[in-house]
Design a protein around this motif. Structure first.
Motif, PDB file in Angstrom:
ATOM      1  N   ALA A 163       0.814  -1.213   0.000  1.00 12.16           N
ATOM      2  CA  ALA A 163       0.000   0.000   0.000  1.00 12.16           C
ATOM      3  C   ALA A 163       0.849   1.265   0.000  1.00 12.16           C
ATOM      4  O   ALA A 163       0.485   2.272  -0.622  1.00 12.16           O
ATOM      5  N   LEU A 164       1.994   1.238   0.667  1.00 12.13           N
ATOM      6  CA  LEU A 164       2.873   2.403   0.736  1.00 12.13           C
ATOM      7  C   LEU A 164       3.869   2.466  -0.413  1.00 12.13           C
ATOM      8  O   LEU A 164       4.688   3.385  -0.474  1.00 12.13           O
ATOM      9  N   GLY A 165       3.819   1.507  -1.314  1.00 11.26           N
ATOM     10  CA  GLY A 165       4.751   1.520  -2.436  1.00 11.26           C
ATOM     11  C   GLY A 165       6.170   1.169  -2.046  1.00 11.26           C
ATOM     12  O   GLY A 165       7.116   1.532  -2.736  1.00 11.26           O
ATOM     13  N   LEU A 166       6.339   0.413  -0.953  1.00  8.32           N
ATOM     14  CA  LEU A 166       7.673  -0.067  -0.597  1.00  8.32           C
ATOM     15  C   LEU A 166       8.071  -1.198  -1.543  1.00  8.32           C
ATOM     16  O   LEU A 166       9.248  -1.373  -1.841  1.00  8.32           O
ATOM     17  N   VAL A 167       7.085  -1.952  -1.981  1.00  6.80           N
ATOM     18  CA  VAL A 167       7.217  -2.927  -3.071  1.00  6.80           C
ATOM     19  C   VAL A 167       5.895  -2.885  -3.831  1.00  6.80           C
ATOM     20  O   VAL A 167       4.850  -2.570  -3.247  1.00  6.80           O
ATOM     21  N   PRO A 168       5.883  -3.221  -5.117  1.00  3.11           N
ATOM     22  CA  PRO A 168       4.623  -3.171  -5.857  1.00  3.11           C
ATOM     23  C   PRO A 168       3.736  -4.402  -5.683  1.00  3.11           C
ATOM     24  O   PRO A 168       2.533  -4.335  -5.917  1.00  3.11           O
ATOM     25  N   VAL A 169       4.323  -5.515  -5.293  1.00  3.94           N
ATOM     26  CA  VAL A 169       3.577  -6.748  -5.110  1.00  3.94           C
ATOM     27  C   VAL A 169       4.336  -7.582  -4.083  1.00  3.94           C
ATOM     28  O   VAL A 169       5.567  -7.522  -4.019  1.00  3.94           O
ATOM     29  N   ALA A 170       3.596  -8.339  -3.251  1.00  3.48           N
ATOM     30  CA  ALA A 170       4.266  -9.059  -2.169  1.00  3.48           C
ATOM     31  C   ALA A 170       3.687 -10.451  -1.989  1.00  3.48           C
ATOM     32  O   ALA A 170       2.504 -10.709  -2.256  1.00  3.48           O
ATOM     33  N   HIS A 171       4.529 -11.340  -1.514  1.00  2.00           N
ATOM     34  CA  HIS A 171       4.140 -12.680  -1.095  1.00  2.00           C
ATOM     35  C   HIS A 171       3.373 -12.583   0.217  1.00  2.00           C
ATOM     36  O   HIS A 171       3.691 -11.776   1.087  1.00  2.00           O
ATOM     37  N   ALA A 172       2.337 -13.418   0.359  1.00  2.00           N
ATOM     38  CA  ALA A 172       1.536 -13.435   1.574  1.00  2.00           C
ATOM     39  C   ALA A 172       1.034 -14.857   1.798  1.00  2.00           C
ATOM     40  O   ALA A 172       1.306 -15.755   1.005  1.00  2.00           O
ATOM     41  N   SER A 173       0.306 -15.073   2.883  1.00  2.00           N
ATOM     42  CA  SER A 173      -0.302 -16.384   3.123  1.00  2.00           C
ATOM     43  C   SER A 173      -1.609 -16.191   3.864  1.00  2.00           C
ATOM     44  O   SER A 173      -1.884 -15.129   4.437  1.00  2.00           O
ATOM     45  N   ASP A 174      -2.439 -17.243   3.851  1.00  2.00           N
ATOM     46  CA  ASP A 174      -3.817 -17.112   4.336  1.00  2.00           C
ATOM     47  C   ASP A 174      -4.266 -18.444   4.920  1.00  2.00           C
ATOM     48  O   ASP A 174      -4.422 -19.424   4.200  1.00  2.00           O
ATOM     49  N   GLY A 175      -4.470 -18.466   6.257  1.00  2.00           N
ATOM     50  CA  GLY A 175      -4.960 -19.669   6.917  1.00  2.00           C
ATOM     51  C   GLY A 175      -6.365 -19.527   7.465  1.00  2.00           C
ATOM     52  O   GLY A 175      -6.999 -20.517   7.830  1.00  2.00           O
ATOM     53  N   GLY A 176      -6.859 -18.270   7.537  1.00  2.00           N
ATOM     54  CA  GLY A 176      -8.217 -18.037   8.016  1.00  2.00           C
ATOM     55  C   GLY A 176      -8.739 -16.692   7.523  1.00  2.00           C
ATOM     56  O   GLY A 176      -9.749 -16.196   8.015  1.00  2.00           O
ATOM     57  N   GLY A 177      -7.989 -16.117   6.578  1.00  2.00           N
ATOM     58  CA  GLY A 177      -8.340 -14.800   6.047  1.00  2.00           C
ATOM     59  C   GLY A 177      -7.146 -13.876   5.954  1.00  2.00           C
ATOM     60  O   GLY A 177      -7.290 -12.676   5.694  1.00  2.00           O
ATOM     61  N   SER A 178      -5.947 -14.412   6.138  1.00  2.00           N
ATOM     62  CA  SER A 178      -4.761 -13.581   6.351  1.00  2.00           C
ATOM     63  C   SER A 178      -4.272 -12.825   5.128  1.00  2.00           C
ATOM     64  O   SER A 178      -3.399 -11.964   5.254  1.00  2.00           O
ATOM     65  N   ILE A 179      -4.800 -13.121   3.937  1.00  2.00           N
ATOM     66  CA  ILE A 179      -4.573 -12.275   2.766  1.00  2.00           C
ATOM     67  C   ILE A 179      -5.735 -11.311   2.606  1.00  2.00           C
ATOM     68  O   ILE A 179      -5.556 -10.102   2.398  1.00  2.00           O
ATOM     69  N   ARG A 180      -6.956 -11.826   2.726  1.00  2.00           N
ATOM     70  CA  ARG A 180      -8.145 -11.012   2.465  1.00  2.00           C
ATOM     71  C   ARG A 180      -8.401  -9.967   3.537  1.00  2.00           C
ATOM     72  O   ARG A 180      -8.873  -8.862   3.240  1.00  2.00           O
ATOM     73  N   LEU A 216      -0.416 -10.345  -2.715  1.00  2.00           N
ATOM     74  CA  LEU A 216      -1.079  -9.082  -2.402  1.00  2.00           C
ATOM     75  C   LEU A 216      -0.528  -8.023  -3.346  1.00  2.00           C
ATOM     76  O   LEU A 216       0.686  -7.956  -3.572  1.00  2.00           O
ATOM     77  N   SER A 217      -1.406  -7.192  -3.894  1.00  2.00           N
ATOM     78  CA  SER A 217      -0.959  -6.197  -4.863  1.00  2.00           C
ATOM     79  C   SER A 217      -1.933  -5.037  -4.895  1.00  2.00           C
ATOM     80  O   SER A 217      -2.994  -5.063  -4.264  1.00  2.00           O
ATOM     81  N   ARG A 218      -1.587  -4.024  -5.695  1.00  2.00           N
ATOM     82  CA  ARG A 218      -2.512  -2.914  -5.911  1.00  2.00           C
ATOM     83  C   ARG A 218      -3.369  -3.125  -7.148  1.00  2.00           C
ATOM     84  O   ARG A 218      -4.354  -2.408  -7.330  1.00  2.00           O
ATOM     85  N   THR A 219      -3.014  -4.059  -8.013  1.00  2.00           N
ATOM     86  CA  THR A 219      -3.807  -4.298  -9.218  1.00  2.00           C
ATOM     87  C   THR A 219      -4.042  -5.786  -9.412  1.00  2.00           C
ATOM     88  O   THR A 219      -3.265  -6.628  -8.942  1.00  2.00           O
ATOM     89  N   VAL A 220      -5.106  -6.093 -10.131  1.00  2.00           N
ATOM     90  CA  VAL A 220      -5.443  -7.489 -10.403  1.00  2.00           C
ATOM     91  C   VAL A 220      -4.363  -8.145 -11.253  1.00  2.00           C
ATOM     92  O   VAL A 220      -3.941  -9.281 -10.993  1.00  2.00           O
ATOM     93  N   ARG A 221      -3.888  -7.452 -12.276  1.00  2.00           N
ATOM     94  CA  ARG A 221      -2.916  -8.044 -13.182  1.00  2.00           C
ATOM     95  C   ARG A 221      -1.599  -8.369 -12.465  1.00  2.00           C
ATOM     96  O   ARG A 221      -0.972  -9.403 -12.740  1.00  2.00           O
ATOM     97  N   ASP A 222      -1.167  -7.500 -11.542  1.00  2.00           N
ATOM     98  CA  ASP A 222       0.053  -7.790 -10.787  1.00  2.00           C
ATOM     99  C   ASP A 222      -0.109  -9.048  -9.946  1.00  2.00           C
ATOM    100  O   ASP A 222       0.796  -9.894  -9.876  1.00  2.00           O
ATOM    101  N   ALA A 223      -1.266  -9.183  -9.287  1.00  2.00           N
ATOM    102  CA  ALA A 223      -1.498 -10.367  -8.462  1.00  2.00           C
ATOM    103  C   ALA A 223      -1.548 -11.625  -9.321  1.00  2.00           C
ATOM    104  O   ALA A 223      -1.007 -12.674  -8.951  1.00  2.00           O
ATOM    105  N   ALA A 224      -2.184 -11.522 -10.479  1.00  2.00           N
ATOM    106  CA  ALA A 224      -2.251 -12.673 -11.379  1.00  2.00           C
ATOM    107  C   ALA A 224      -0.860 -13.081 -11.842  1.00  2.00           C
ATOM    108  O   ALA A 224      -0.546 -14.281 -11.942  1.00  2.00           O
ATOM    109  N   ALA A 225      -0.014 -12.084 -12.134  1.00  2.00           N
ATOM    110  CA  ALA A 225       1.351 -12.386 -12.583  1.00  2.00           C
ATOM    111  C   ALA A 225       2.145 -13.091 -11.492  1.00  2.00           C
ATOM    112  O   ALA A 225       2.896 -14.038 -11.770  1.00  2.00           O
ATOM    113  N   LEU A 226       2.004 -12.653 -10.233  1.00  2.00           N
ATOM    114  CA  LEU A 226       2.722 -13.331  -9.154  1.00  2.00           C
ATOM    115  C   LEU A 226       2.139 -14.716  -8.892  1.00  2.00           C
ATOM    116  O   LEU A 226       2.887 -15.656  -8.569  1.00  2.00           O
ATOM    117  N   LEU A 227       0.836 -14.881  -9.051  1.00  2.00           N
ATOM    118  CA  LEU A 227       0.261 -16.213  -8.889  1.00  2.00           C
ATOM    119  C   LEU A 227       0.807 -17.168  -9.950  1.00  2.00           C
ATOM    120  O   LEU A 227       1.062 -18.345  -9.666  1.00  2.00           O
TER     121      LEU A 227
END
Length: 474
Positions: A163-180, A216-227
Motif C-alpha cells: 500500500a505504501l509503495g515499498l514494493v509493488p507486489v508481495a508474497h503473503a499467506s492465508d490460513g483463516g483470512g490472512s490475505i483477504r 497481495l498487490s494494488r492491481t489485479v494483473r500484478d497479483a495474477a502475474a505473481l500467482l
C-alpha cells in the motif's frame, strides 16, 4: 514512464516493462524502493528483517542476465512465516529470533527464478495465529490510511509494504483470512488460491489444509502475474489443484471477459452473535450493484455454513499452533495469545481433533454443493471496520482478545475449510475516502481464472489505483 522519483507508483508489470526497455536499471529500481522502506518502515511496521545489501547484490547480478519473466527485476518481499535460506526467518516470534534457514521454501525459489528481488521479510503475528499483525520483535503493522489503526493480519506487513509503495507486489499467506483481511483494511487486491495451488514445501506442514500462499498487490494483473510464478506442484505435495490448460496463464485471464455470470450473495456470518457493520454492508451492496451494472445476475442465497464450523475451526487452529515445537524456556518467550492457543491445543484429544477435521470436511462438502449453482459468491470481507492497534492488546484475558478477532474472520475462514479460491477487492471507501472497506468473491474449486477475469472487469469499471497517491503520508 513516470520520473525516477515516482517509480513506486508504477505497477509491478509496468516496472518490469521499464526494465526490459532499458528505461530504468534494476539497481536503480531496487534503490528507489529501499529508500521508501527506509522512509516509512519504522513508522508503519512493514518489515521484520530488511536485506538491502543482498537485494542490491541480486539486482546488480540480474542486470546482466535479464530474462523474459513478466516480473523480472521487480522488488518484492516475503512474509516472515516462510523460510528464506540465509535470512533470519522468525515466524514473528522472539523464540525464533536467531533462526536462519538453510533451505528456501519452494515459493521463494520460484520468486527468485522469476527475477523478483526480495527486500526482506514482512511483519507477521507470532506463528500467523492472529488476524492482526503485532509481535515482540518489531511491534505492530499500522494501517497506511490511518496509522492509529491495525493493518490487519496475518499478512499485515506485506499489505503495508504494498500500500505504501515499498514494493509493488508481495508474497503473503492465508490460513483463516490472512490475505483477504489486510487487503480489506489496507485497500488492496489479494488472492487466496485454491488448496494445493501453491506448494508449501519443503518445510511447510499441512496438518489441517487451511493455509495457502498467494499474492497481495494494488492491481489485479500484478497479483495474477505473481500467482503464475507461485503456482504449481512440487514433489510430495499432499494436495493439488487442477492446473490451467496448456498455454494459459492467470495473467492471461485478467485480459479476458468473464462472460455473464450468476453470482450468489449473502451477508450473514455463520458464527452466531455477530453484527455486521453498516459500512461493510454498504460495501457489499455497492459491489452487488456494480456487478449487476456489468450484466451479471446477482441473487440472494442462504449462508452455506452452519454455526458448528466455529468450534471445528478453533479446535483445528489450536492444534495447528503447535507446529513449532519448543522447550520450556523458549515457550516462555511466546506472547499470551499464542500461549493460549497452544495450551488449548495441548488439551485437544486425538479423537477431538479427528472430529474437528472431519467436521470441517463435511461442512466444506455441504457448502460446495450449496454454492454449485453459482459461478461466484459475493460476501463482505469483514464484519467490522479496522480497529485501533490497542484494541488487540494482549495484556488482559486472552479470551477477550480472541473474541474480538471473530468479527475479522467470520466471512473468510470458512473458505479456508473448503479450499476454494477467494479474492479481496477494494471497491468501496468510507465517507470522504477515509478508509477502504473490501468485499470478497469466492470461486468454484480450482477456478481462480474466473475470479481473476471478473476482478479485472470490476477494476476497469471502478478503478482504485489512483487512490494510493492520496495516502496520508509524507
Amino acid at each position: 514512464m513516470s520520473g525516477p522519483t515516482r517509480l513506486h507508483e508504477l505497477t509491478a508489470l509496468e516496472q518490469a516493462a521499464a526494465v526490459r526497455k532499458g528505461e530504468v536499471g534494476v539497481v536503480e529500481l531496487v534503490r528507489h524502493h529501499l529508500a521508501r522502506v527506509e522512509q516509512f518502515d519504522e513508522r508503519y511496521g512493514a518489515f521484520v528483517t530488511r536485506t538491502p545489501e543482498a537485494a542490491l547484490s541480486e539486482a546488480a547480478a540480474l542486470q546482466d542476465r535479464l530474462h523474459g519473466s513478466a516480473l523480472c527485476g521487480v522488488p518484492t518481499a516475503v512474509k516472515d512465516l516462510v523460510d528464506t535460506a540465509g535470512v533470519p526467518t522468525t515466524y514473528g516470534s522472539k523464540a525464533f529470533a536467531d533462526h536462519v534457514p538453510t533451505v528456501d521454501a519452494h515459493s521463494v525459489t520460484r520468486m527468485r527464478a522469476a527475477g523478483t528481488i526480495s527486500l526482506g521479510k514482512t511483519n507477521t503475528p507470532e506463528f500467523g495465529c492472529c488476524c492482526y499483525t503485532d509481535n515482540d520483535l518489531v511491534g505492530p503493522a499500522r494501517n497506511p490510511w490511518d496509522p492509529e489503526l491495525s493493518a490487519g493480519g496475518s499478512s499485515g506487513g506485506a499489505a503495508v509494504a504494498v500500500a505504501l509503495g515499498l514494493v509493488p507486489v508481495a508474497h503473503a499467506s492465508d490460513g483463516g483470512g490472512s490475505i483477504r483481511i489486510p487487503a480489506s483494511v489496507c485497500g488492496l487486491f489479494g488472492i487466496k488460491p485454491s488448496r494445493g495451488r501453491v506448494s508449501s514445501g519443503p518445510a511447510g506442514a499441512e496438518v489441517t489444509g487451511l493455509s495457502v500462499q498467494g499474492p497481495l498487490s494494488r492491481t489485479v494483473r500484478d497479483a495474477a502475474a505473481l500467482l503464475d510464478v507461485l503456482a504449481g506442484p512440487e514433489p510430495g505435495d499432499p494436495h493439488g489443484a487442477a492446473p490451467l490448460p496448456d498455454g494459459e496463464t492467470f495473467l492471461g485471464h485478467a485480459d479476458r471477459s468473464p462472460g455473464r455470470l450468476r453470482i450468489g450473495r449473502y451477508a450473514t456470518p455463520a458464527a452466531e452473535g455477530l453484527t455486521v457493520d453498516p459500512a461493510c454492508l454498504a460495501a457489499w451492496e455497492h459491489a452487488s450493484r456494480l456487478l449487476e451494472e456489468l450484466g451479471h445476475v446477482v441473487e440472494d442465497m442462504p449462508t452455506p455454513f452452519g454455526p458448528e464450523i466455529t468450534e471445528h475451526f478453533v479446535t483445528a487452529w489450536s492444534v495447528q499452533s503447535l507446529g513449532h515445537p519448543l522447550d520450556a524456556g523458549r515457550e516462555a518467550l511466546l506472547r499470551p495469545v499464542t500461549r493460549a492457543w497452544r495450551e488449548y491445543g495441548r488439551g485437544v484429544s486425538g479423537e477431538q481433533f479427528a472430529a474437528a477435521v472431519t467436521g470441517m470436511q463435511r461442512a466444506a462438502r455441504r457448502a460446495i454443493v450449496a454454492t454449485r449453482p453459482y459461478d461466484v459468491v459475493l460476501t463482505p470481507t469483514l464484519a467490522t471496520l479496522p480497529r485501533a492497534v490497542e484494541y488487540f492488546d494482549e495484556s488482559g484475558d486472552p479470551l477477550v482478545n480472541l473474541h474480538r478477532q471473530s468479527a475479522f474472520s467470520a466471512f473468510t475462514s470458512p473458505y479456508n475449510m473448503t479450499g476454494q479460491p477467494a479474492v479481496g477487492l477494494p471497491l468501496y471507501w468510507t465517507e470522504g475516502d477515509h478508509l477502504p472497506v473490501g468485499v470478497s468473491l469466492v470461486g468454484r474449486p480450482a477456478d481462480e481464472a474466473t475470479l481473476i477475469a471478473l476482478s479485472a472487469q470490476l477494476e476497469e469499471a471502478a478503478p482504485w489505483r489512483d487512490r494510493y497517491a492520496r495516502l496520508p503520508v509524507s
